[in-house]
Design an enzyme around this catalytic site. Structure first.
Site, short mmCIF file in Angstrom:
data_model
loop_
_atom_site.label_atom_id
_atom_site.label_comp_id
_atom_site.label_asym_id
_atom_site.label_seq_id
_atom_site.Cartn_x
_atom_site.Cartn_y
_atom_site.Cartn_z
N ASP A 1 0.80 -1.23 0.00
CA ASP A 1 0.00 0.00 0.00
C ASP A 1 0.83 1.28 0.00
OD1 ASP A 1 -1.82 -2.00 0.46
OD2 ASP A 1 -2.70 -1.11 2.24
N GLN B 1 4.23 0.55 2.30
CA GLN B 1 4.33 -0.70 3.04
C GLN B 1 5.51 -1.48 2.49
OE1 GLN B 1 1.43 -2.28 5.43
NE2 GLN B 1 2.11 -0.20 5.81
#
Length: 473
Positions: free
Chosen positions: A40, A56
């Site tokens: 993400d 992420q």
């Protein structure tokens, strides 16, 4: 800095130094992890003139693992510089991963809100949903986007409504009429997806304000919620898990889309039908932000969680996944649309221009623009493997030939129904393609792994232009 942080810093540095240096299929336009796994986009913002993209990041394994936040910066969203890891999972309230969150800018300060994930897998009652987990809302601040405060725990699961499971995450913060609001995605104990809205007067202490939900159950979990206004239109975005039925059977395992909001999202409102942001194979968890010149820019993860249908060749080289190229979200004729950020125009070199038909094998990183398509006659073939074609009122992207499954890695067909096709933009990188149809009304994104470059375009009556994209990365 505690001992765990120091250990994680050392291990990350070793992983990045020893990572596979194979450059095959490394992207030039799209942000990727230095090594390991990316998913993400987080904390997207422009702060004191500099763009920040956190992500992420699991540097130790290309198949994933415990998440931290990596960090890129840029002056133009084209050339990016890796700044290392900003947030490590080094506290009791985020020890299983620094999960998704946002950036909020105010008063010369950057506020990063995120979900601290805790998995208590040694408990006998651990079931991933209702017991044995924690989803904690955490804040860090920065005066310059490079140096960050100590973490501050703001909310635990006990602070969320009692009818929810332990799946509450992905804060998105904005300010409206002097009050701060925070969206969080959620899953109820009845397995219904929704979003919570919290309010605050000081950005620290939060109380439940309201909920965003559909009249009928729509999936079991809404991840990465977002809310914004663009050109006077209110948009609520969510990545929805658990959609079933005929409408979704030919789609991805999870969807990312939006509802138009009519009314006051904090009070009386109605939601439109759900529409996908992207109809391709690889798109999830988009996040948007407003630039300092007032544009709404969105970036998504060019990947898909829990996907067993297809994979990526780059795992053999020690890395996996990338972001989409940044997109401007805008409204035209009352329709939400997307287009590549205008900064791409600064790196375009017009290489070939013709009408009706074009074929070339010269470029690997390029944009093909097809205007004024007549009689809905359009077909493009990339690297003799990926077909983009309009037929029978449907725009289809399909992998053909597929020698030993190397190009598609399991991807087959995606489509969207539309009454006509008038123009197409194809943004191609070393191992990805993004297709914008009818001035960005429909978008398709996919990873692919061509054996050789090449594109062939047939479009009756159309002007066809191919631009090589000049970027050093």
């Amino acid at each position: 800095m505690n001992a765990l942080t120091k250990d994680l810093m050392k291990l990350t540095a070793i992983a990045e130094e020893d990572g596979n240096k194979n450059e095959c299929y490394r992207q030039r336009l799209h942000l990727m992890p230095p090594v390991g796994w990316l998913n993400d986009p987080n904390g997207l913002c422009q702060f004191k003139g500099i763009y920040h993209a956190f992500f992420q990041y699991s540097p130790f394994d290309a198949e994933g693992g415990v998440k931290m936040w990596g960090h890129y910066t840029s002056q133009d969203m084209i050339e990016w510089e890796y700044q290392g890891v900003t947030l490590y999972p080094d506290q009791p309230f985020d020890c299983s991963g620094v999960y998704s969150g946002c950036a909020f800018i105010e008063g010369g300060e950057m506020y990063l809100y995120y979900t601290g994930n805790v998995k208590l897998e040694d408990r006998e009652d651990y079931d991933y949903i209702n017991s044995g987990r924690e989803a904690n809302t955490v804040l860090v601040t920065s005066p310059d986007g490079m140096h960050f405060s100590r973490k501050k725990l703001l909310m635990r699961n006990s602070d969320y409504p009692s009818d929810l499971t332990l799946h509450v995450r992905d804060p998105k913060v904005w300010k409206e009429s002097g009050t701060y609001y925070m969206l969080q995605g959620a899953r109820t104990k009845d397995d219904a997806g929704q979003a919570l809205i919290f309010r605050s007067e000081d950005k620290i202490n939060w109380q439940l304000d309201s909920r965003v939900e559909t009249e009928e159950k729509f999936g079991y979990m809404w991840e990465c919620p977002d809310y914004f206004e663009v050109d006077g239109v209110k948009v609520f975005s969510a990545s929805v898990q658990g959609l079933e039925g005929e409408e979704w059977k030919d789609r991805n395992v999870y969807q990312s889309g939006y509802f138009l909001v009519d009314g006051d999202i904090h009070g009386k409102y109605s939601l439109s039908d759900y529409r996908l942001w992207d109809y391709g194979f690889d798109y999830y968890a988009p996040q948007s932000f407003e630039t300092e010149d007032g544009r709404r820019v969105q970036i998504g993860w060019m990947g898909m969680p829990d996907c067993e249908e297809y994979s990526n060749r780059t795992t053999d080289d020690g890395w996996q996944h990338c972001f989409t190229f940044p997109r401007e979200v805008f409204v035209k004729d009352g329709i939400i649309r997307q287009r590549p950020i205008r900064e791409v125009e600064e790196i375009k070199i017009l290489s070939e221009e013709t009408e009706n038909y074009l074929e070339t094998k010269k470029y690997t990183v390029y944009e093909a623009v097809i205007f004024n398509i007549q009689k809905d006659q359009f077909r493009a073939v990339l690297s003799d493997e990926l077909v983009i074609e309009y037929k029978n009122k449907r725009l289809v992207i399909e992998f053909i030939n597929n020698r030993n499954n190397k190009v598609s890695c399991g991807r087959r067909v995606r489509y969207a129904d539309m009454n006509t096709v008038t123009d197409v933009r194809i943004l191609a990188d070393e191992s990805s393609v993004e297709v914008f149809v009818n001035d960005g009304e429909y978008v398709f994104s996919t990873r692919y792994y061509p054996e050789e470059p090449g594109i062939r375009i047939e479009a009756e009556g159309a002007l066809i232009q191919v631009y090589e994209l000049n970027i050093s990365r």
